[in-house]
Design an enzyme around this catalytic site. Structure first.
Site: not given
Ligand code: GLA
Length: 353
Positions: A107, A180, A317
């Site tokens: 991210h 997110h 997402e």
């Molecule tokens: C995304 C990732 C997860 C986790 C979340 C945040 O969805 O794929 O593995 O890191 O973000 O916690």
């Protein structure tokens, strides 16, 4: 479709956080922060007209700045999800990125787009929209090129939260932006989402290794717990011993959308029979990550003092496939200098029939 602004807080590090409320005439209201473009609250009616906040988040703004947090509601970038070994090669140059997930980057790195202040501006005349802008400098978190990013949020009379993403750079770079938000359609304070039913318009998904990193392999969902081609309860197979589910401690995978960027077709749907709320997702992106909040835990104090235990919310997402820089068979997240990145995702709220 009007917007009101209010000052929210000064953080310890001196960030001035404002909140913008986008609303329509049906009683839908969405609060967006200039910090991280965070969807701070999203209030929509249920089948009886009762309004609840259906996204997870914190009251305490400082909590959004915690390293490696939950990314509640935030715009994620410059590159959403994982880049293996936190490095990639572009035009013969090896770029080393900030690591924040073991050896990988997740991210956007240590201080991603979720932790910075965006310039906010109300645009759009009668149909007001919120425009957020951010300049990500050349070298930030290891990425090449100055990248000018714009994200435009709007709420329509059809109860849609529409998110338009634009970006352009002065050097070839990579861009993969998403939002997110964690949805709990019964309301953010109502426990887990295991009874929500999910449909993902995808016959295939990208296979992960045990670090949640796509290996490059693409598999058919048919006959596996990854099959959401028709509405299926999230909890039905979430404790299965299928290796993919074990690796992710639940769902934390990218599906290869059949919509192939066609925003007129539904990419995913979530139905909550309890409240009657339905969420439909439309996107120009080729993939969607269903993440079922597997890493949330009771220590996470959310809005109104609610303890968000594991699986209190789910994320959809919309994105390029994670780790695409390492796999030639995945659509490429490379943005050439001077070209425009554009991505639109719509989260639409309706009621069950
Ligand atoms: C995304 C990732 C997860 C986790 C979340 C945040 O969805 O794929 O593995 O890191 O973000 O916690």
């Amino acid at each position: 479709m009007s917007i009101t602004k209010k000052f929210l807080a000064n953080t310890k590090s001196g960030l001035k956080v404002e909140s913008y409320t986008l609303s329509n005439s049906n009683g839908m209201e969405v609060d967006i922060l200039n910090l991280g473009g965070i969807v701070y609250s999203l209030r929509v009616p249920d089948r009886n007209g009762r309004i609840d906040d259906v996204v997870l988040g914190y009251d305490d703004i400082e909590s959004y700045l915690k390293p490696r947090g939950a990314y509640f509601g935030a715009i994620v970038g410059r590159h959403a999800n994982r880049i293996g070994d936190a490095c990639f090669e572009l035009n013969g140059i090896e770029y080393k990125l900030a690591k924040n997930d073991g050896e990988n980057q997740l991210h956007g790195g240590i201080k991603g787009f979720d932790k910075v202040i965006w310039q906010a501006k109300v645009i759009g005349g009668d149909n007001e929209k919120l425009q957020l802008s951010y300049l990500s400098k050349d070298g930030e978190e290891g990425f090449p090129g100055n990248l000018e990013v714009k994200v435009i949020y709007s709420v329509t009379e059809e109860n849609e939260l529409k998110i338009e993403y634009y970006a352009a750079a002065d050097k070839d770079t990579v861009v993969n932006l998403t939002n997110h938000s964690y949805f709990n359609l019964t309301g953010q304070a109502s426990g887990d989402i295991l009874n929500h039913k999910v449909m993902i318009n995808a016959d295939k998904f990208t296979v992960n290794d045990d670090k949640a990193l796509p290996t490059g392999e693409i598999l058919e969902v048919q006959g596996t717990p990854m099959d959401f081609t028709s509405l299926t309860e999230v909890g039905k197979n979430i404790n299965s011993n299928y290796d993919q589910i074990v690796f992710g401690s639940g769902y934390d995978h990218n599906w290869v959308l059949n919509t192939k960027g066609d925003i007129s077709k539904m990419a995913a749907e979530v139905v909550d029979e309890k409240s009657g709320r339905v969420l439909e997702v439309y996107t120009t992106k080729p993939g969607v990550q269903l993440y079922t909040g597997n890493f949330l835990h009771e220590a996470e104090t959310g809005k109104g003092g609610v303890k968000y235990d594991k699986r209190s919310g789910l994320c959809l997402e919309t994105q390029y496939f994670p780790n695409a820089l390492k796999h030639k068979n995945f659509p490429s997240p490379i943005l050439k200098a001077g070209e425009q990145y554009r991505h639109v995702t719509i989260y639409k709220f309706t009621l069950a029939k």
